[in-house]
Design an enzyme around this catalytic site. Structure first.
Site, PDB file in Angstrom:
ATOM      1  N   GLY A   1       0.866  -1.173   0.000  1.00 46.42           N
ATOM      2  CA  GLY A   1       0.000   0.000   0.000  1.00 46.42           C
ATOM      3  C   GLY A   1       0.901   1.220   0.000  1.00 46.42           C
ATOM      4  O   GLY A   1       1.864   1.259  -0.766  1.00 46.42           O
TER       5      GLY A   1
ATOM      6  N   ALA B   1       5.227  -2.442  -0.072  1.00 50.91           N
ATOM      7  CA  ALA B   1       5.579  -1.570   1.052  1.00 50.91           C
ATOM      8  C   ALA B   1       6.088  -2.384   2.250  1.00 50.91           C
ATOM      9  O   ALA B   1       6.942  -1.920   3.003  1.00 50.91           O
ATOM     10  CB  ALA B   1       4.379  -0.721   1.460  1.00 50.91           C
TER      11      ALA B   1
END
Lengths: 244, 244
Positions: A86, A120
């Site tokens: 994300g 991420a």
């Protein structure tokens, strides 16, 4: 220490995480409950449900860390930890505000809990988030992340497109800028590839496209799946060290 | 206040800044010496020489702020200021370390010196660097920038490519993440476009592709060159304000 660091979680035409099902199953052997960290996306419940649906196929229960009364305690007793992709800045800020960077790193390095990251979550395993592709939508107190490996990774590494008329920097140009300011190796992990660390051993896995290693003052080097990258665990890393 | 905020400095098949020659000449009417800020790139002298070569054609001398004994004093007496593109994080850190964010903002807002930015220099005119496309290669003390406009700009705005198999976020998805965490309008400036501010008036210029405005909880809106965007100067901006 056991790490599985995926470049990406979704591959074209495949369900979420399906492209890495085998290696994930192997990495999580013996784990009955996985602690999932959904902070990189805004919808924590929805994100956790998506991970749970995949892990259900491996016979693994999933607990969202956001549902724990004491997230640090949950990290401290986790069998295994997965940090999903994300926005890296939102993720790191959330981890820092809850004291989770140290708690998760300690559980993985000292407690031996397998760590898995995608995108991420793979950035988080590096010393800093300085080689993320994400937009800095919020400001973390520090760019320092978990430091489970001593070098930097660039997930979703994308080769320059000679047909593009876009005048923004290519990924390679961005990484060259990083290497002007930091004497730290960066591994560009192309989509469909991953890294596995077991103690002092580091191996590249995934599709044939492989990975590209960038080092200050040297030509970039290509690696194919199966390559032994353990030497990256012993290279020096000097951040904020001008190389030009 | 006089601002000229370019999405990009280089256009395909054109020399540096040539695509915006007319509007730059108009913006800098009456200016005999321009103060150039080269901190976004590593080679300050080389970057300044490139700008000087362009400005020479307009009869304007260029002084690199990095050559000043006292950069703050140089900013305080500048006829006009141009902050060039490169890496926004390196740029902002350099400005902050030298006390230049306040000095330049003051010279432009109170002293009336025309300000020109391209790419990262356009990011600097916003309240924060939170909508940059750049890699966070170094850590500035704060994400706060000059605040010459009260909304955010995304330079080099790029429409989603339906043919791409790349699984990283599109620009629109990145900006949607920004708007989950901040209730602040973002103008996506496509390459070849720019904004001009004169006091309370804001106008879009450049090629037909125009710009796209993103606002939390609303459909994105397209604007064509010539559009009056002055209303963006009076909209509220709430950073770190969750909208979902």
């Amino acid at each position: 220490m056991k790490l599985l660091l995926l470049s990406n979680s979704s591959a074209p035409g495949r369900e979420y995480l399906d492209h890495a099902r085998e290696v994930i199953a192997d990495h999580l052997t013996g784990v009955s409950e996985l602690l999932f960290v959904p902070y990189a996306l805004a919808d924590h419940d929805g994100y956790t449900a998506k991970v749970a649906a995949f892990m259900d196929g491996l016979g693994i229960r999933v607990r969202g860390i956001h549902t724990a009364d004491d997230p640090r305690a949950a990290a401290g007793e986790a069998q295994a930890v997965f940090i999903g992709g994300g926005n890296s800045f939102r993720l790191l800020k959330s981890l820092q505000e809850r004291g989770l960077t140290e708690a998760i790193a300690h559980r993985v390095t000292e407690g031996g809990a397998p760590y898995m990251g995608s995108s991420a979550g793979t950035n988080m395993a590096c010393p800093t988030l300085r080689t993320t592709n994400d937009m800095p939508i919020v400001q973390p107190a520090s760019f320092d992340s978990l430091g489970l490996v001593p070098f930097q990774i660039n997930p979703h590494y994308l080769d320059p497109d000679p047909a593009s008329a876009h005048m923004g920097e290519t990924r390679e140009e961005r990484l060259a800028q990083f290497l002007e300011e930091n004497d730290v190796p960066v591994l560009g992990l192309r989509e469909g590839t991953w890294l596995r660390r077991t103690g002092g051993t580091l191996e590249l896995g995934g599709i044939a496209a492989g990975a590209r290693l960038f080092t200050a003052g040297a030509e970039a080097v290509e690696y194919a799946p199966g390559a032994d990258l353990s030497h990256l665990l012993t290279l020096p890393a000097r951040f904020d060290h001008r190389t030009v």
